[in-house]
Design a protein around this motif. Sequence first.
Motif, PDB file in Angstrom:
ATOM      1  N   PRO A 187       0.884  -1.122  -0.120  1.00 21.66           N
ATOM      2  CA  PRO A 187       0.055  -0.068   0.113  1.00 21.66           C
ATOM      3  C   PRO A 187       0.747   1.157  -0.047  1.00 21.66           C
ATOM      4  O   PRO A 187       2.372   1.297   0.396  1.00 21.66           O
ATOM      5  CB  PRO A 187      -0.794  -0.325   1.140  1.00 21.66           C
ATOM      6  N   VAL A 188       0.406   2.012  -0.316  1.00 25.68           N
ATOM      7  CA  VAL A 188       0.939   3.439  -0.743  1.00 25.68           C
ATOM      8  C   VAL A 188       0.006   4.519   0.598  1.00 25.68           C
ATOM      9  O   VAL A 188      -0.535   4.912   0.623  1.00 25.68           O
ATOM     10  CB  VAL A 188       0.834   4.679  -1.577  1.00 25.68           C
ATOM     11  N   LEU A 189       0.763   5.621   1.169  1.00 25.92           N
ATOM     12  CA  LEU A 189       0.495   6.374   1.727  1.00 25.92           C
ATOM     13  C   LEU A 189       0.777   7.672   1.497  1.00 25.92           C
ATOM     14  O   LEU A 189       2.526   7.698   1.848  1.00 25.92           O
ATOM     15  CB  LEU A 189       1.247   5.813   3.365  1.00 25.92           C
ATOM     16  N   VAL A 190      -0.241   8.505   1.333  1.00 15.41           N
ATOM     17  CA  VAL A 190       0.813   9.678   0.320  1.00 15.41           C
ATOM     18  C   VAL A 190       0.486  10.719   1.543  1.00 15.41           C
ATOM     19  O   VAL A 190      -0.609  10.989   2.773  1.00 15.41           O
ATOM     20  CB  VAL A 190      -0.713  11.029  -0.529  1.00 15.41           C
ATOM     21  N   ILE A 191       1.607  11.810   2.128  1.00 15.75           N
ATOM     22  CA  ILE A 191       1.419  12.608   3.137  1.00 15.75           C
ATOM     23  C   ILE A 191       1.061  13.456   2.634  1.00 15.75           C
ATOM     24  O   ILE A 191       2.094  14.276   1.516  1.00 15.75           O
ATOM     25  CB  ILE A 191       2.795  13.036   3.995  1.00 15.75           C
ATOM     26  N   GLY A 192       0.358  14.741   2.833  1.00 15.32           N
ATOM     27  CA  GLY A 192       0.249  15.705   1.562  1.00 15.32           C
ATOM     28  C   GLY A 192      -1.137  15.688   0.481  1.00 15.32           C
ATOM     29  O   GLY A 192      -0.649  14.397  -0.290  1.00 15.32           O
ATOM     30  N   GLY A 193      -1.545  16.344  -0.035  1.00 15.27           N
ATOM     31  CA  GLY A 193      -2.748  15.961  -1.126  1.00 15.27           C
ATOM     32  C   GLY A 193      -2.469  16.428  -1.952  1.00 15.27           C
ATOM     33  O   GLY A 193      -1.135  16.775  -2.580  1.00 15.27           O
ATOM     34  N   PHE A 194      -3.210  17.804  -2.637  1.00 12.95           N
ATOM     35  CA  PHE A 194      -3.141  18.764  -3.673  1.00 12.95           C
ATOM     36  C   PHE A 194      -3.357  17.833  -5.068  1.00 12.95           C
ATOM     37  O   PHE A 194      -3.284  16.802  -5.279  1.00 12.95           O
ATOM     38  CB  PHE A 194      -2.002  19.307  -3.981  1.00 12.95           C
ATOM     39  N   PHE A 245      -0.991   4.767  -8.924  1.00 17.53           N
ATOM     40  CA  PHE A 245      -1.312   3.697  -8.320  1.00 17.53           C
ATOM     41  C   PHE A 245      -2.458   3.321  -7.442  1.00 17.53           C
ATOM     42  O   PHE A 245      -2.639   1.581  -8.321  1.00 17.53           O
ATOM     43  CB  PHE A 245      -0.840   3.772  -6.507  1.00 17.53           C
ATOM     44  N   ALA A 246      -3.186   3.457  -7.437  1.00 17.47           N
ATOM     45  CA  ALA A 246      -4.706   3.024  -8.154  1.00 17.47           C
ATOM     46  C   ALA A 246      -5.384   2.459  -8.964  1.00 17.47           C
ATOM     47  O   ALA A 246      -6.322   0.715  -9.037  1.00 17.47           O
ATOM     48  CB  ALA A 246      -6.100   3.758  -7.479  1.00 17.47           C
ATOM     49  N   LYS A 247      -5.171   2.851 -10.090  1.00 19.69           N
ATOM     50  CA  LYS A 247      -5.688   2.262 -11.789  1.00 19.69           C
ATOM     51  C   LYS A 247      -4.473   0.938 -11.917  1.00 19.69           C
ATOM     52  O   LYS A 247      -4.973   0.065 -12.778  1.00 19.69           O
ATOM     53  CB  LYS A 247      -4.676   2.937 -12.706  1.00 19.69           C
ATOM     54  N   HIS A 248      -3.340   0.427 -10.193  1.00 15.49           N
ATOM     55  CA  HIS A 248      -2.413  -0.521 -10.760  1.00 15.49           C
ATOM     56  C   HIS A 248      -2.908  -1.590  -9.636  1.00 15.49           C
ATOM     57  O   HIS A 248      -2.393  -2.327  -9.365  1.00 15.49           O
ATOM     58  CB  HIS A 248      -1.017  -0.405 -10.860  1.00 15.49           C
ATOM     59  N   GLY A 249      -3.633  -1.411  -9.169  1.00 16.75           N
ATOM     60  CA  GLY A 249      -4.571  -2.431  -8.222  1.00 16.75           C
ATOM     61  C   GLY A 249      -4.220  -1.815  -6.794  1.00 16.75           C
ATOM     62  O   GLY A 249      -4.050  -2.907  -5.735  1.00 16.75           O
ATOM     63  N   ILE A 250      -3.111  -1.156  -6.781  1.00 16.33           N
ATOM     64  CA  ILE A 250      -2.363  -0.838  -5.270  1.00 16.33           C
ATOM     65  C   ILE A 250      -3.582   0.331  -4.310  1.00 16.33           C
ATOM     66  O   ILE A 250      -3.726   1.200  -4.940  1.00 16.33           O
ATOM     67  CB  ILE A 250      -0.904  -0.118  -5.355  1.00 16.33           C
ATOM     68  N   ASP A 251      -4.043   0.091  -3.482  1.00 12.67           N
ATOM     69  CA  ASP A 251      -4.537   0.814  -2.338  1.00 12.67           C
ATOM     70  C   ASP A 251      -3.550   1.672  -1.826  1.00 12.67           C
ATOM     71  O   ASP A 251      -2.363   1.846  -1.718  1.00 12.67           O
ATOM     72  CB  ASP A 251      -4.289  -0.233  -0.878  1.00 12.67           C
TER      73      ASP A 251
END
Length: 106
Positions: free
Chosen positions: A9-16, A26-32
């Motif tokens: 899984p990937v944790l994104v710190i900050g957004g924008f 990442f989500a399009k590759h099936g990764i949470d």
Amino acid sequence: MPSSKFKNPVLVIGGFVTGLRVARLFAKHGIDVHLVTDRESDIALRSKYWKRKLIIPRPWDYQFLKRLLRQIAKTATDRIVVYPTTDLDALALSIIKDEFKDDYYF
């Protein structure tokens, strides 16, 4: 939807916009993908790709960031890839990363 051989899984710190792009990639590759942001108005919150979203107002100090990472790691089944979207978040993570080398990829 393409699949990836890596499923950490990937944790994104900050957004924008940067966080939004990371989520889509990442989500399009099936990764949470999970988000921690400090603003309710963050455009990244509108994405459908987030598995989980946390809105936590700043300022974040090192101790707070450590507690947050420990809490998130407790619920994870795999090592988490951390993706900071700002230089300040990257700097903060670089200072505390040694304490989390078993739970996160920095």
